[in-house]
Design an enzyme around this catalytic site. Structure first.
Site, PDB file in Angstrom:
ATOM      1  N   TYR A  44       0.847  -1.196   0.000  1.00 44.56           N
ATOM      2  CA  TYR A  44       0.000   0.000   0.000  1.00 44.56           C
ATOM      3  C   TYR A  44       0.884   1.248   0.000  1.00 44.56           C
ATOM      4  O   TYR A  44       1.534   1.577   0.996  1.00 44.56           O
ATOM      5  CB  TYR A  44      -0.914   0.039   1.223  1.00 44.56           C
ATOM      6  N   HIS A  92      -0.351 -12.074   1.656  1.00 43.16           N
ATOM      7  CA  HIS A  92      -1.336 -11.216   0.998  1.00 43.16           C
ATOM      8  C   HIS A  92      -2.017 -11.927  -0.168  1.00 43.16           C
ATOM      9  O   HIS A  92      -3.232 -11.852  -0.330  1.00 43.16           O
ATOM     10  CB  HIS A  92      -0.641  -9.937   0.518  1.00 43.16           C
ATOM     11  N   SER A 111     -13.310  -4.714   2.573  1.00 41.75           N
ATOM     12  CA  SER A 111     -14.351  -4.111   1.718  1.00 41.75           C
ATOM     13  C   SER A 111     -15.755  -4.516   2.161  1.00 41.75           C
ATOM     14  O   SER A 111     -16.595  -4.891   1.330  1.00 41.75           O
ATOM     15  CB  SER A 111     -14.129  -4.488   0.249  1.00 41.75           C
ATOM     16  N   PRO A 112     -16.060  -4.441   3.466  1.00 43.76           N
ATOM     17  CA  PRO A 112     -17.405  -4.827   3.916  1.00 43.76           C
ATOM     18  C   PRO A 112     -18.495  -3.852   3.449  1.00 43.76           C
ATOM     19  O   PRO A 112     -19.676  -4.167   3.551  1.00 43.76           O
ATOM     20  CB  PRO A 112     -17.277  -4.816   5.449  1.00 43.76           C
ATOM     21  N   LEU A 113     -18.067  -2.700   2.916  1.00 45.70           N
ATOM     22  CA  LEU A 113     -19.018  -1.734   2.371  1.00 45.70           C
ATOM     23  C   LEU A 113     -19.017  -1.747   0.843  1.00 45.70           C
ATOM     24  O   LEU A 113     -19.455  -0.793   0.200  1.00 45.70           O
ATOM     25  CB  LEU A 113     -18.690  -0.324   2.879  1.00 45.70           C
ATOM     26  N   GLY A 114     -18.525  -2.847   0.271  1.00 45.89           N
ATOM     27  CA  GLY A 114     -18.530  -2.958  -1.183  1.00 45.89           C
ATOM     28  C   GLY A 114     -17.741  -1.855  -1.855  1.00 45.89           C
ATOM     29  O   GLY A 114     -18.188  -1.267  -2.835  1.00 45.89           O
ATOM     30  N   ARG A 115     -16.545  -1.565  -1.300  1.00 42.73           N
ATOM     31  CA  ARG A 115     -15.685  -0.484  -1.809  1.00 42.73           C
ATOM     32  C   ARG A 115     -16.430   0.849  -1.838  1.00 42.73           C
ATOM     33  O   ARG A 115     -16.236   1.669  -2.731  1.00 42.73           O
ATOM     34  CB  ARG A 115     -15.127  -0.829  -3.188  1.00 42.73           C
ATOM     35  N   GLY A 116     -17.285   1.044  -0.837  1.00 43.04           N
ATOM     36  CA  GLY A 116     -18.029   2.282  -0.709  1.00 43.04           C
ATOM     37  C   GLY A 116     -19.357   2.303  -1.436  1.00 43.04           C
ATOM     38  O   GLY A 116     -20.197   3.180  -1.185  1.00 43.04           O
ATOM     39  N   PHE A 117     -19.582   1.329  -2.307  1.00 42.90           N
ATOM     40  CA  PHE A 117     -20.806   1.329  -3.107  1.00 42.90           C
ATOM     41  C   PHE A 117     -22.045   1.192  -2.228  1.00 42.90           C
ATOM     42  O   PHE A 117     -23.086   1.822  -2.491  1.00 42.90           O
ATOM     43  CB  PHE A 117     -20.758   0.198  -4.134  1.00 42.90           C
TER      44      PHE A 117
END
Length: 339
Positions: free
Chosen positions: A66, A135, A214-220
């Site tokens: 990162y 990773h 990504s539990p928020l779907g990458r913000g979607f």
């Protein structure tokens, strides 16, 4: 210091209870503080990191790739300010990239495992890593080789717990036979439910914790985007299959379901999406990523949201596995996924 949201932030244990890793019930994904999600702002990120600790969110997730070391150095600054015992650090090795490039090579060579660990320790400014993940698993090398190297680092005290990312059940079982795996990290959310097809059940059979990224779907799933034009020009989601024209619009129906139930529960769509992940088991610790204070505090409030069995059944009916349009990554991003 700001006022805490919780008198005492809840904790969960990854791995077996007797010798597992106790962490805050919600972690913080730090990747976006360095790259992929638009321009970085170190001052903003440090403010968010410090607020996370003040709230009780002490499980921080980073990786050597990162920002090509920048993200670990940022966490190193936090360690210098707040002290090593104020947080639990998870980092990763195995993805190698050139500066400014997304294309990657995977390296699980045992010698590289040690080199990568020592480099991460230097950037973090610490003598130990709480949770060190492979990773991505390279298909050209038996999983037993990097796991054996990690076992030596545990014996030396440089690594406390071993983790692995995005693997199938056979690889996970073989890895765990070499040295106990404390946590499996994979993408998991209302629009990505792949781990339910074997890996999550095996984690419970073997006593391995599960860390959804990504539990928020990458913000979607936050419901704040209406088109890909809402993203910065250098945001990697612009090339993400689920955010491209056609798929983006089709996936908006998923957000509609989340918004409706969130309104009924008097919470935000982000809080509802996180509450769903948290409700999947006490052995699950999601790590939503953000570099902004407002989103950090919003996410923390997901722990106040209670979903009833009826709510969970409704979400299962409306958003079954496979509902999302588009692949999880581009072909390049899928390297080492589900090995």
């Amino acid at each position: 210091m700001s006022e805490p949201i919780f008198h005492s932030f809840p904790t969960r244990t990854l791995g077996t209870v007797d010798d597992g890793l106790q962490v805050s019930a919600l972690g913080l994904g730090c990747m976006g503080m360095s790259e992929f999600y638009g321009a970085r702002d170190d001052a903003q990120s440090m403010e968010t990191l410090n607020r996370a600790l003040d709230l009780g969110i002490t499980f921080l997730d980073t990786a050597d790739t990162y920002g090509l070391g920048h993200n670990e150095e940022l966490i190193g600054r936090l360690i210098a300010e707040r002290g090593r015992d104020a947080m639990k650090i998870a980092t990763k090795f195995g993805i190698q990239r050139e500066k400014g490039a997304y294309a990657r090579d995977l390296n699980n060579d045992p010698a590289y495992v040690r080199t990568a660990c020592e480099a991460s320790l230097r950037r973090l400014g610490t003598d130990r890593i709480d949770l060190f993940y492979i990773h991505r698993v390279a298909s050209d090398r038996p999983i037993e080789e990097p796991m054996s190297a990690l076992a030596k680092l545990v014996a030396e005290g440089k690594v406390r717990h071993v983790g692995i990312c995005e693997v199938g059940t056979e690889t996970l079982r073989r890895a765990h036979a070499v040295h106990p795996v404390t946590a499996l990290q994979s993408e998991y959310s209302l629009w990505t439910r792949d781990p339910e097809d074997g890996p999550l059940a095996l984690c419970r059979e073997l006593g391995i914790g599960f860390v959804p990224y990504s539990p928020l779907g990458r913000g979607f799933l936050t419901g704040q985007m209406t088109s890909a034009d809402d993203l910065d020009d250098d945001d990697f989601r612009r090339a993400h299959p689920r955010f491209t024209d056609g798929n983006f619009q089709s996936n908006l129906s998923i957000v509609g379901h989340v918004k409706r139930l969130a309104a009924e529960k008097d919470c935000t769509p982000a809080q509802l999406a996180l509450a769903w992940v948290l409700a999947q088991g006490q052995d699950i610790v999601p790590i939503p990523g953000t570099k902004r204070l407002a989103y950090l505090e919003e996410n923390a409030r997901a722990l106040d949201v209670t979903l009833t069995p009826g709510d969970l059944d409704q979400l299962d009916r409306l958003m079954p596995p496979g509902i999302a349009h588009g692949e999880r990554y581009t072909a390049e991003g899928m390297k080492g996924v589900n090995v």
